[in-house]
Design an enzyme around this catalytic site. Structure first.
Site, PDB file in Angstrom:
ATOM      1  N   GLY A   1       0.832  -1.201   0.000  1.00  0.00           N
ATOM      2  CA  GLY A   1       0.000   0.000   0.000  1.00  0.00           C
ATOM      3  C   GLY A   1       0.863   1.245   0.000  1.00  0.00           C
TER       4      GLY A   1
ATOM      5  N   THR B   1      -5.419  -3.811  -3.337  1.00  0.00           N
ATOM      6  CA  THR B   1      -5.327  -2.392  -3.728  1.00  0.00           C
ATOM      7  C   THR B   1      -3.845  -2.022  -3.709  1.00  0.00           C
ATOM      8  OG1 THR B   1      -5.611  -1.722  -1.422  1.00  0.00           O
ATOM      9  CG2 THR B   1      -7.591  -1.740  -2.784  1.00  0.00           C
TER      10      THR B   1
ATOM     11  N   ASP C   1      -3.582 -13.271   2.435  1.00  0.00           N
ATOM     12  CA  ASP C   1      -4.751 -12.569   2.966  1.00  0.00           C
ATOM     13  C   ASP C   1      -4.695 -12.687   4.492  1.00  0.00           C
ATOM     14  OD1 ASP C   1      -7.204 -11.847   3.915  1.00  0.00           O
ATOM     15  OD2 ASP C   1      -8.362 -13.125   2.567  1.00  0.00           O
TER      16      ASP C   1
ATOM     17  N   LEU D   1      -1.442 -17.283   9.349  1.00  0.00           N
ATOM     18  CA  LEU D   1      -0.132 -17.206   8.695  1.00  0.00           C
ATOM     19  C   LEU D   1       0.888 -17.896   9.587  1.00  0.00           C
ATOM     20  CD1 LEU D   1       1.664 -15.809   6.491  1.00  0.00           C
ATOM     21  CD2 LEU D   1       1.834 -13.864   8.057  1.00  0.00           C
TER      22      LEU D   1
ATOM     23  N   LEU E   1      -0.870  -2.824   8.891  1.00  0.00           N
ATOM     24  CA  LEU E   1      -1.451  -1.747   8.088  1.00  0.00           C
ATOM     25  C   LEU E   1      -2.504  -2.265   7.108  1.00  0.00           C
ATOM     26  CD1 LEU E   1       1.113  -0.300   9.179  1.00  0.00           C
ATOM     27  CD2 LEU E   1       1.523   0.563   6.907  1.00  0.00           C
TER      28      LEU E   1
ATOM     29  N   ALA F   1      -2.545   0.235  12.553  1.00  0.00           N
ATOM     30  CA  ALA F   1      -2.859   1.499  11.885  1.00  0.00           C
ATOM     31  C   ALA F   1      -4.364   1.704  11.930  1.00  0.00           C
ATOM     32  CB  ALA F   1      -2.358   1.458  10.444  1.00  0.00           C
TER      33      ALA F   1
ATOM     34  N   TYR G   1     -15.637   0.397   7.375  1.00  0.00           N
ATOM     35  CA  TYR G   1     -14.263   0.823   7.686  1.00  0.00           C
ATOM     36  C   TYR G   1     -14.178   1.366   9.110  1.00  0.00           C
ATOM     37  CZ  TYR G   1      -9.755   3.200   6.900  1.00  0.00           C
ATOM     38  OH  TYR G   1      -8.448   3.618   6.973  1.00  0.00           O
TER      39      TYR G   1
ATOM     40  N   TYR H   1      -5.997  -7.300  24.254  1.00  0.00           N
ATOM     41  CA  TYR H   1      -4.712  -8.020  24.330  1.00  0.00           C
ATOM     42  C   TYR H   1      -3.713  -7.265  25.198  1.00  0.00           C
ATOM     43  CZ  TYR H   1      -5.714 -11.807  21.041  1.00  0.00           C
ATOM     44  OH  TYR H   1      -6.214 -12.940  20.454  1.00  0.00           O
TER      45      TYR H   1
ATOM     46  N   ARG I   1      -9.013   8.799  -3.780  1.00  0.00           N
ATOM     47  CA  ARG I   1      -9.054   9.848  -2.758  1.00  0.00           C
ATOM     48  C   ARG I   1      -8.762  11.204  -3.387  1.00  0.00           C
ATOM     49  NH1 ARG I   1      -6.232   6.597   2.053  1.00  0.00           N
ATOM     50  NH2 ARG I   1      -5.369   5.557   0.238  1.00  0.00           N
TER      51      ARG I   1
END
Ligand code: UDP
Length: 312
Positions: free
Chosen positions: A10, A35, A56, A61, A73, A114, A145, A159, A186
């Site tokens: 990104g 993106t 993803d 992972l 992020l 982030a 979002y 956590y 944007r």
């Protein structure tokens, strides 16, 4: 150090990787390439100390080597992109954040999330400081979002409170600069591309809404300082130079030496009226404040777009 960066391809991710590499760190870069500017991956693959994994973050992972720090992020961040994929956006910030926290726990790594100024919604408090809890619609167009970032902050706090992970939360305000995707949607890339192509400059509403834009080198320096600090509560990272969108359009038009006409369009639902960070916490605890003014940052960004896009 061995540092994992999710969302490495990104706009902010690729600049952050460059900063971390310049300090002698090794990086594991994760991205699902949904993106981001395609060239960012190519740039990263040229770096010796960076291993790229297409992944993803909503899937588990497994990594063999040790990890000292995680910068999380990965998420769509442009309204255009999260309107197109609301479920993926909501999942990246909730399930994806949970997966990153579990990895941090397993590796005993410090993790930075982030987050975003979107968690303040359409704010009644101005400028916004970190103690303001926001005015957010749970069912608005932006909620995929904003609400998922809020939930991500909640997970980080759970956590942290139970001492399972050492967490940092950055609330990023609008960031801009080189390496933004041409289809990002944007306001700054849109207005630059419109101006350079001499096509109508699209201003939503009357352009009276405000934003505060932070140049990307300042944003990544803020993220780095937060990660290295002992401060584990949310911190605003942004530039407190506030501007109306119409004024921004006129400045970009002038800097691009463009004859393009300004076209006023309907505003999107849920579009906040104003945004401006109070950055006194960052100044006090991180010794951080932005260095690049808006006009200087716009000139650097416009040069990059001129060099990197094909102008008809
Ligand atoms: N905007 C605009 N023209 C564009 C894109 C955005 O006038 O081509 C406006 C948008 O309605 C919003 C502001 O610019 O009020 C910032 O939008 P952006 O998508 O950059 O980020 P946001 O801060 O809304 O997430």
């Amino acid at each position: 150090m061995n540092i994992l960066v999710s969302g490495c391809c990104g706009h902010i991710g690729c600049h952050l990787c460059a900063l971390l590499l310049s300090k002698g760190n090794s990086i594991i870069g994760i991205d699902n390439l949904s993106t981001g500017h395609p060239e960012n991956k190519t740039l990263l693959l040229e770096q010796l100390n960076l291993r790229f994994i297409e992944h993803d973050i909503c899937q588990t992972l497994s990594i063999d080597e040790h990890i000292d720090q995680i910068y999380h992020l990965a998420s769509r961040a442009s309204p255009r992109h999260y309107y197109e994929a609301p479920l993926e956006t909501a999942m990246a910030n909730s399930i994806g954040t949970l997966k990153m926290l579990e990895l941090a726990k397993e590796k005993n790594a410090r993790i930075l999330f982030a987050s975003t100024s979107e968690i303040y919604g359409n704010p009644e408090m101005h400028p916004q400081n970190e103690s303001y809890i926001g005015a957010v619609s749970p069912v608005g167009m932006r909620s995929c979002y904003s609400e998922s970032k809020r939930f991500g902050e909640t997970l980080m706090t759970i956590y942290s409170r139970s001492a399972v992970a050492d967490t940092r939360i950055a609330r990023l305000f609008n960031t801009y600069g080189p390496n933004m995707a041409f289809n990002d949607g944007r306001v700054i890339p849109n207005l630059i591309i419109n101006s350079l192509n001499n096509e109508s400059i699209t201003v939503h509403g009357k352009g009276m809404q405000t934003r505060s834009f932070c140049y990307v080198s300042d944003t990544v320096r803020g993220l780095y300082k937060l990660m290295e600090s002992d401060y584990n509560k949310p911190v605003n990272i942004g530039n407190s130079q506030e501007i109306r969108i119409l004024e921004l359009a006129n400045i970009i038009k002038k800097l691009c030496d463009s004859d393009a006409a300004i076209e006023f369009m309907e505003r999107f639902e849920d579009d906040p009226d104003k945004r401006c960070p109070d950055i006194s916490i960052a100044e006090k605890y991180l010794g951080w404040k932005p260095k690049v003014g808006l006009e200087e940052g716009l000139r650097l960004t416009i040069s990059w777009f001129k060099e990197n896009m094909m102008i008809p």
